[in-house]
Scaffold this active site. Structure first.
Site, short mmCIF file in Angstrom:
data_model
loop_
_atom_site.label_atom_id
_atom_site.label_comp_id
_atom_site.label_asym_id
_atom_site.label_seq_id
_atom_site.Cartn_x
_atom_site.Cartn_y
_atom_site.Cartn_z
N GLU A 28 0.88 -1.18 -0.02
CA GLU A 28 0.03 0.06 0.03
C GLU A 28 0.72 1.42 0.02
O GLU A 28 1.37 1.61 1.10
CB GLU A 28 -0.84 0.01 1.18
CG GLU A 28 -1.93 -0.88 1.25
CD GLU A 28 -3.11 -0.89 0.40
OE1 GLU A 28 -3.23 0.66 -0.10
OE2 GLU A 28 -3.70 -1.54 -0.30
N CYS B 105 -2.60 9.09 2.15
CA CYS B 105 -2.18 8.58 0.96
C CYS B 105 -3.18 8.85 -0.34
O CYS B 105 -2.80 9.12 -1.24
CB CYS B 105 -1.84 7.02 0.90
SG CYS B 105 -3.00 6.13 1.63
#
Ligand code: NDP
Length: 489
Positions: free
Chosen positions: A235, A269
């Protein structure tokens, strides 16, 4: 003496807690304990694990204000943001506890004509021990996306948090043990330290490794895992774009984009870092954005919109991107170089920097936004796709959202909003390119933390048995004809 890791409050440098920097031998011991706990945890079955996860969830919820206060001190985020993060993590624990059994139950599969005397099924077996290396920006929600999912799927977990948020991680891990006193040590464990401790976790005998952080560190984690062929979930970062069409509700778009870009100090993010707006509405959109951003204030008191930068070294990256964008032709429409302080960064919006500038091409991870004027939605989509990342994106339009959704190459897309997909426990989350691969959350996340096992059972002897050296001559003669009958038509 054991090396120590001191975590501090990013608002004032006060010490929050001290932890040992664990060596490779210590990490190995923790993983061994997790291996020993794995059969017990697997044998609890979906119902037993559901009860344990729900007890953990209730414990966190009952004591949430202690956790929230600790998150405010160690990570710097405002109390309300910490509460929202805890709420989302609890939603994900609840969903995964409730749905793991349904999603991962054995599935019957068709056997095909030749083997019709068999039955076939696929089981979703846990890997064993999953290592999770987590970041500091959402110190509960982000690692929880891997941890709760991996636990629900029947794995035990060893968690290495970021060096900036170990106390929050310890609270979360201890909460599991407090809520489940009958569980053996090792169902969910913590290891603390710097990057080397994370690297040691990759090599300690884990069966899968889930990493959240930057692409450069992700590559190192993959290389360490490759030594033992440990599979990974990556991720990684993003450079998410919002596209504002001529027919968008500009006030609502500006409100959502301001939150998506500046919330959590831009350290998200899936935060919005770029905007592409159609020329006819560019100036009106900028006016709406200015109105929204006017009331956004960083700080550490109750009225603050977001807190200090959690990781001091990030401030230099934000400064470099703002400098680069302004010196290469961008115009500061909100804030500018002076907005970047020693702990806090005021919102910065830069109009039309070149597409090649670092503010457009690299992850900034600060409360900054570029706005680029485009002549068409096609141009917006082309530019939005033209970075090495592929995490998420957003589109604001009353009638043309679908064509933008089709054109964007990201793994998540928001329509007339931002970030919503991350809060929905039933939706998968993951990346593409420099944003990584593999999925957490949702059914896809549950399956990511299991390996499929194919089981084929012969129920009775068939007249045509091909799986024997004792094949009858007439069966051997029949085979060429069968190939033609079945497949040549
Ligand atoms: P890193 O990618 O360096 O760190 C993430 C995690 O990996 C931390 O727990 C870190 O530990 C650990 N780690 C570091 N080196 C190694 C290694 N060699 N082997 C195994 N684990 C290791 O991120 P940073 O926190 O330094 O942030 C850097 C950039 O990453 C940010 O600027 C941002 O762009 C991006 N980022 C993206 C996030 C996302 O959600 N996708 C989250 C956080 C950051 P330790 O902290 O102890 O070094």
């Amino acid at each position: 003496m054991t090396e120590q890791l001191v975590s501090t409050n990013p608002a004032n440098d006060e010490v929050v807690a001290t932890f040992p920097v664990q060596t490779a031998e210590e990490v190995n011991a923790v993983v061994t304990r997790a291996q020993h706990a794995a059969p017990w945890w697997r044998d609890q079955g979906y119902d037993g694990r559901k009860d344990a996860l729900q007890a953990w969830k209730r414990y966190i919820a009952k004591n949430a204000e202690d956790l929230v206060e600790l998150m405010h001190r160690e990570n710097g985020k405002p109390l309300t943001d910490a509460r929202l993060e805890v709420m989302l993590a609890l939603e994900h624990i609840a969903w995964t506890a409730k749905n793991a059994g349904k999603i991962l139950k054995p599935e019957k599969r068709k056997t095909g004509l030749l083997l019709s005397n068999f039955s076939a099924r696929v089981e979703h077996a846990p890997f064993g021990v999953v290592g999770v290396i987590g970041p500091w920006n959402y110190p509960i929600f982000t690692p929880n996306g891997s941890i709760a999912t991996a636990l629900a799927a029947g794995n035990t977990v060893v968690f290495k948090p970021s060096e900036y948020t170990p106390a929050i991680a310890k609270w979360y891990v201890d909460a599991f043990a407090a809520a489940n006193p009958e569980a053996p040590a090792g169902v969910l464990s913590l290891v603390t330290g710097f990057g080397e401790t994370g690297a040691a976790l990759c090599r300690a005998g884990v069966d899968k490794l889930a990493f959240t952080g930057s692409a450069p560190t992700g590559r190192k984690v993959m290389a360490a895992c490759a030594e033992s062929l440990v599979p990974v979930v990556m991720e990684l970062g993003g450079k998410d774009a919002a596209i504002v069409a001529e027919d968008a509700d500009l006030a609502k778009a500006a409100e959502a984009i301001a939150f998506g870009a500046m919330g959590n100090s831009g350290q998200t993010c899936v935060g919005i870092e770029r905007v592409y707006v159609e020329r006819p509405v560019r100036d009106a959109f900028l006016e709406e954005l200015k109105a929204q951003v006017k009331s956004i204030k960083p700080g550490s008191d109750k009225s603050s919109s977001y807190g200090p930068m959690t990781m001091p070294s990030q401030i230099a990256i934000v400064r470099r991107h703002v400098d680069d964008a302004l010196s290469s032709g961008g115009t500061a429409v909100i804030g500018g170089r002076d907005s970047i302080g020693e702990r806090y960064i005021e919102p910065v919006v830069i109009l039309d920097p070149p597409h090649t500038s670092s503010a457009i091409q690299e992850e900034t991870f600060g409360p900054t936004l570029t706005v680029t004027t485009v002549e068409s939605l096609d141009e917006a989509v082309k530019l939005a796709n033209d970075t090495p990342f592929g995490l998420a994106g957003a589109v604001f339009s009353k009638s043309r959202a679908d064509e933008v959704v089709d054109g964007l190459e990201t793994s998540q897309v928001s329509v007339n909003s931002v970030l919503g997909f991350a809060g929905m426990a039933a939706l998968p989350l993951g990346g593409k390119g420099e944003s990584g691969f593999g999925r957490i959350h949702g059914p896809e996340g549950l399956k990511e933390f299991t390996r499929p096992r194919a089981i084929a059972t012969q129920n009775y002897a068939a007249p045509i048995n091909l799986l024997t050296f004792g094949r009858k001559p007439w069966v051997v003669r029949l085979l060429p004809r069968m190939i033609r009958w079945i497949h040549a038509r």
